[in-house]
Design an enzyme around this catalytic site. Sequence first.
Site, PDB file in Angstrom:
ATOM      1  N   PRO A 153      38.360  44.392  31.920  1.00 44.91           N
ATOM      2  CG  PRO A 153      37.832  44.092  34.124  1.00 44.91           C
ATOM      3  CD  PRO A 153      38.207  43.362  32.839  1.00 44.91           C
ATOM      4  CB  CYS A 154      41.991  48.351  31.438  1.00 44.33           C
ATOM      5  SG  CYS A 154      41.415  49.047  30.049  1.00 44.33           S
TER       6      CYS A 154
END
Length: 185
Positions: A153-154
Amino acid sequence: KTVPVRFVRNRLEFSRKNGTVNKHRSFRKTAMPFYRIIPFPIGELTVMEENGCIVCIKFGKQPSDNALERETPVIAEAARQLEAYFDGRLKTFDLPLNMTGTPFRMKTWEALKTIPYGETRSYGDIARQIGCPKAFRAVGMANHHNPVSIVVPCHRVIGSDGSLTGYGGGLPIKVRLLELEKRCL
């Protein structure tokens, strides 16, 4: 529960013969990569699999030149989990991943996976977490090169002042993903 990530390139191996450490490529492609383009509420995602592991989730239609379009069990499972994520029913992914990158990028991506659903961290927070407190710009570059969007989850990484900064899928998609997670908490 974290997403399993395997280091597959540039692995260090200890040689029993002479007691030295040798750097070598330990992964050889043995199977054709496959992809599928899947529509979602944020637009199309290209999901790519190789050797039974997800190697890439990109925004839009971006298949690799050497990949064949085909539904595999791993791609089908990725699509199922992504659909559940977009419906607000899934908060943690459980997919076999095969991500390649520098040791710094791999450490950064591992740190991204520790950001809880619905929360955010700054680039500086991630840099401190991986033991490189001044490397916040390098953390940004590692985020930019994250091959498995959403699952790693950047989109949960923001500026130190709370501002939304760059995202591979574009800032409107980053906003939608963060709003989805806040809404589904």
